[in-house]
Design a protein around this motif. Structure first.
Motif, PDB file in Angstrom:
ATOM      1  N   LEU A 252       0.816  -1.213   0.000  1.00 59.79           N
ATOM      2  CA  LEU A 252       0.000   0.000   0.000  1.00 59.79           C
ATOM      3  C   LEU A 252       0.852   1.266   0.000  1.00 59.79           C
ATOM      4  O   LEU A 252       0.500   2.256  -0.652  1.00 59.79           O
ATOM      5  N   VAL A 253       1.967   1.249   0.715  1.00 60.13           N
ATOM      6  CA  VAL A 253       2.852   2.413   0.699  1.00 60.13           C
ATOM      7  C   VAL A 253       3.423   2.615  -0.697  1.00 60.13           C
ATOM      8  O   VAL A 253       3.417   3.726  -1.243  1.00 60.13           O
ATOM      9  N   ALA A 254       3.906   1.532  -1.312  1.00 65.06           N
ATOM     10  CA  ALA A 254       4.402   1.638  -2.688  1.00 65.06           C
ATOM     11  C   ALA A 254       3.280   2.084  -3.616  1.00 65.06           C
ATOM     12  O   ALA A 254       3.487   2.894  -4.524  1.00 65.06           O
ATOM     13  N   GLY A 255       2.075   1.564  -3.363  1.00 63.75           N
ATOM     14  CA  GLY A 255       0.939   1.923  -4.192  1.00 63.75           C
ATOM     15  C   GLY A 255       0.535   3.377  -4.056  1.00 63.75           C
ATOM     16  O   GLY A 255       0.090   3.985  -5.032  1.00 63.75           O
ATOM     17  N   LEU A 256       0.682   3.961  -2.880  1.00 57.08           N
ATOM     18  CA  LEU A 256       0.334   5.367  -2.685  1.00 57.08           C
ATOM     19  C   LEU A 256       1.333   6.294  -3.377  1.00 57.08           C
ATOM     20  O   LEU A 256       0.959   7.350  -3.897  1.00 57.08           O
ATOM     21  N   ILE A 257       2.597   5.921  -3.375  1.00 52.93           N
ATOM     22  CA  ILE A 257       3.609   6.760  -4.009  1.00 52.93           C
ATOM     23  C   ILE A 257       3.406   6.806  -5.524  1.00 52.93           C
ATOM     24  O   ILE A 257       3.589   7.856  -6.154  1.00 52.93           O
ATOM     25  N   GLU A 258       2.995   5.691  -6.114  1.00 51.30           N
ATOM     26  CA  GLU A 258       2.822   5.635  -7.573  1.00 51.30           C
ATOM     27  C   GLU A 258       1.734   6.588  -8.085  1.00 51.30           C
ATOM     28  O   GLU A 258       1.961   7.311  -9.060  1.00 51.30           O
ATOM     29  N   PRO A 259       0.527   6.622  -7.497  1.00 49.61           N
ATOM     30  CA  PRO A 259      -0.471   7.559  -8.017  1.00 49.61           C
ATOM     31  C   PRO A 259      -0.111   9.020  -7.782  1.00 49.61           C
ATOM     32  O   PRO A 259      -0.497   9.880  -8.568  1.00 49.61           O
ATOM     33  N   ARG A 260       0.641   9.308  -6.696  1.00 49.73           N
ATOM     34  CA  ARG A 260       1.096  10.695  -6.535  1.00 49.73           C
ATOM     35  C   ARG A 260       2.053  11.047  -7.658  1.00 49.73           C
ATOM     36  O   ARG A 260       1.991  12.153  -8.213  1.00 49.73           O
ATOM     37  N   SER A 261       2.930  10.118  -8.012  1.00 50.57           N
ATOM     38  CA  SER A 261       3.821  10.350  -9.148  1.00 50.57           C
ATOM     39  C   SER A 261       3.011  10.559 -10.430  1.00 50.57           C
ATOM     40  O   SER A 261       3.289  11.470 -11.217  1.00 50.57           O
ATOM     41  N   HIS A 262       2.010   9.715 -10.630  1.00 50.48           N
ATOM     42  CA  HIS A 262       1.168   9.830 -11.825  1.00 50.48           C
ATOM     43  C   HIS A 262       0.508  11.200 -11.887  1.00 50.48           C
ATOM     44  O   HIS A 262       0.521  11.871 -12.929  1.00 50.48           O
ATOM     45  N   GLU A 263      -0.060  11.618 -10.784  1.00 47.77           N
ATOM     46  CA  GLU A 263      -0.767  12.911 -10.762  1.00 47.77           C
ATOM     47  C   GLU A 263       0.173  14.065 -11.056  1.00 47.77           C
ATOM     48  O   GLU A 263      -0.144  14.969 -11.832  1.00 47.77           O
ATOM     49  N   ARG A 264       1.361  14.017 -10.470  1.00 50.30           N
ATOM     50  CA  ARG A 264       2.288  15.132 -10.655  1.00 50.30           C
ATOM     51  C   ARG A 264       2.948  15.101 -12.029  1.00 50.30           C
ATOM     52  O   ARG A 264       3.192  16.168 -12.616  1.00 50.30           O
ATOM     53  N   LEU A 265       3.217  13.923 -12.552  1.00 47.32           N
ATOM     54  CA  LEU A 265       3.725  13.854 -13.918  1.00 47.32           C
ATOM     55  C   LEU A 265       2.703  14.399 -14.908  1.00 47.32           C
ATOM     56  O   LEU A 265       3.062  15.048 -15.896  1.00 47.32           O
ATOM     57  N   ALA A 266       1.428  14.134 -14.648  1.00 47.80           N
ATOM     58  CA  ALA A 266       0.388  14.667 -15.534  1.00 47.80           C
ATOM     59  C   ALA A 266       0.368  16.188 -15.494  1.00 47.80           C
ATOM     60  O   ALA A 266       0.195  16.850 -16.531  1.00 47.80           O
ATOM     61  N   LEU A 267       0.536  16.767 -14.319  1.00 44.73           N
ATOM     62  CA  LEU A 267       0.582  18.227 -14.204  1.00 44.73           C
ATOM     63  C   LEU A 267       1.791  18.796 -14.935  1.00 44.73           C
ATOM     64  O   LEU A 267       1.687  19.803 -15.649  1.00 44.73           O
ATOM     65  N   LEU A 268       2.940  18.151 -14.777  1.00 48.04           N
ATOM     66  CA  LEU A 268       4.141  18.627 -15.458  1.00 48.04           C
ATOM     67  C   LEU A 268       4.009  18.477 -16.975  1.00 48.04           C
ATOM     68  O   LEU A 268       4.434  19.357 -17.729  1.00 48.04           O
ATOM     69  N   ALA A 269       3.438  17.369 -17.411  1.00 46.45           N
ATOM     70  CA  ALA A 269       3.250  17.170 -18.850  1.00 46.45           C
ATOM     71  C   ALA A 269       2.327  18.239 -19.431  1.00 46.45           C
ATOM     72  O   ALA A 269       2.539  18.716 -20.557  1.00 46.45           O
ATOM     73  N   ARG A 270       1.337  18.630 -18.678  1.00 39.92           N
ATOM     74  CA  ARG A 270       0.362  19.610 -19.167  1.00 39.92           C
ATOM     75  C   ARG A 270       0.910  21.027 -19.173  1.00 39.92           C
ATOM     76  O   ARG A 270       0.622  21.815 -20.079  1.00 39.92           O
ATOM     77  N   HIS A 271       1.751  21.363 -18.182  1.00 38.58           N
ATOM     78  CA  HIS A 271       2.128  22.766 -17.984  1.00 38.58           C
ATOM     79  C   HIS A 271       3.573  23.095 -18.326  1.00 38.58           C
ATOM     80  O   HIS A 271       3.932  24.273 -18.353  1.00 38.58           O
ATOM     81  N   SER A 272       4.419  22.099 -18.577  1.00 39.82           N
ATOM     82  CA  SER A 272       5.822  22.396 -18.854  1.00 39.82           C
ATOM     83  C   SER A 272       5.957  23.216 -20.134  1.00 39.82           C
ATOM     84  O   SER A 272       5.413  22.838 -21.180  1.00 39.82           O
ATOM     85  N   PRO A 273       6.703  24.327 -20.094  1.00 40.34           N
ATOM     86  CA  PRO A 273       6.884  25.128 -21.312  1.00 40.34           C
ATOM     87  C   PRO A 273       7.886  24.510 -22.290  1.00 40.34           C
ATOM     88  O   PRO A 273       7.947  24.932 -23.443  1.00 40.34           O
ATOM     89  N   GLU A 274       8.675  23.525 -21.843  1.00 40.00           N
ATOM     90  CA  GLU A 274       9.644  22.863 -22.716  1.00 40.00           C
ATOM     91  C   GLU A 274       9.025  21.594 -23.282  1.00 40.00           C
ATOM     92  O   GLU A 274       8.662  20.686 -22.536  1.00 40.00           O
ATOM     93  N   GLN A 275       8.949  21.515 -24.595  1.00 39.27           N
ATOM     94  CA  GLN A 275       8.282  20.380 -25.219  1.00 39.27           C
ATOM     95  C   GLN A 275       8.978  19.063 -24.911  1.00 39.27           C
ATOM     96  O   GLN A 275       8.324  18.036 -24.699  1.00 39.27           O
TER      97      GLN A 275
END
Length: 205
Positions: free
Chosen positions: A123-146
């Motif tokens: 469960l601890v490993a599982g909790l870290i993965e969706p936080r990574s997913h959520e934050r990678l999605a934010l970075l993918a959406r907002h990063s000014p560098e393609q």
């Protein structure tokens, strides 16, 4: 100062893992120092591979566990190599970073007696993965560098698979009410931990 749009919570945040979305302050901090985020994420990918391998060594007689986690560990190392290669192209040296309390605080909640230890580890490993997913999605959406946006977008899909895998490992071994009750407790802590922003950008802070 970079103007950051209000982030939209991923639908995955509301499913069963994360209690709250990342703050606009975290996204602003991460976008302001992309090289440090890259270094930190390289460390995260390597640590994630290490967690999968550690579980395989801890439970060597569990063949289904090894079959599930061996490919995950390989993929995490492939991601580490990809991030490291990008750092090298950008002329940024890999270096140690002071870790936020996030990972250590979650790991400290893992109970020492089996089978609770196995459940909590998943469960601890599982909790870290969706936080990574959520934050990678934010970075993918907002990063000014393609180039960075493409990297984050490519990596986030695997994070979704990984946290789904840890959930399945739990469901195959314990009744869903047992898994859900413990997940609720750990998710409360995870939510409190991400509410405190590290002084420097980190993938989990």
């Amino acid at each position: 100062m970079t103007q950051v749009p209000e982030p939209l919570p991923s639908p995955l945040v509301r499913v069963r893992w994360l209690k709250q979305p990342s703050s606009p302050a975290w996204l602003e901090q991460a976008l302001a120092d992309p090289d440090t985020v890259l270094i930190d994420h390289a460390h995260c990918e390597r640590k994630a591979a290490g967690v999968a391998l550690q579980l395989m060594f801890r439970y060597p007689s569990d063949e289904t566990l090894a079959a599930a986690l061996s490919p995950l560990a390989r993929e995490e190392l492939e991601h580490f190599e990809r991030v490291l290669a990008l750092l090298q192209r950008r002329g940024v040296a890999m270096r140690p970073l002071a870790a936020p309390p996030y990972g250590a605080a979650l790991t400290a909640q893992v109970r020492r007696q089996e089978p609770q230890r196995m459940l909590d580890s998943f469960l601890v490993a599982g909790l870290i993965e969706p936080r990574s997913h959520e934050r990678l999605a934010l970075l993918a959406r907002h990063s000014p560098e393609q180039e960075l946006a493409d990297l984050w977008g490519d990596l986030l899909a695997s994070e979704a698979r990984h946290f789904g895998l840890y959930w399945l490992l739990c469901e195959r071994r314990w009744p869903r009410p047992v898994v859900s009750a413990r997940l609720e407790e750990l998710a409360d802590l995870e939510s409190a931990l991400v509410a405190s922003l590290h002084p420097h950008p980190r993938m989990h802070s």
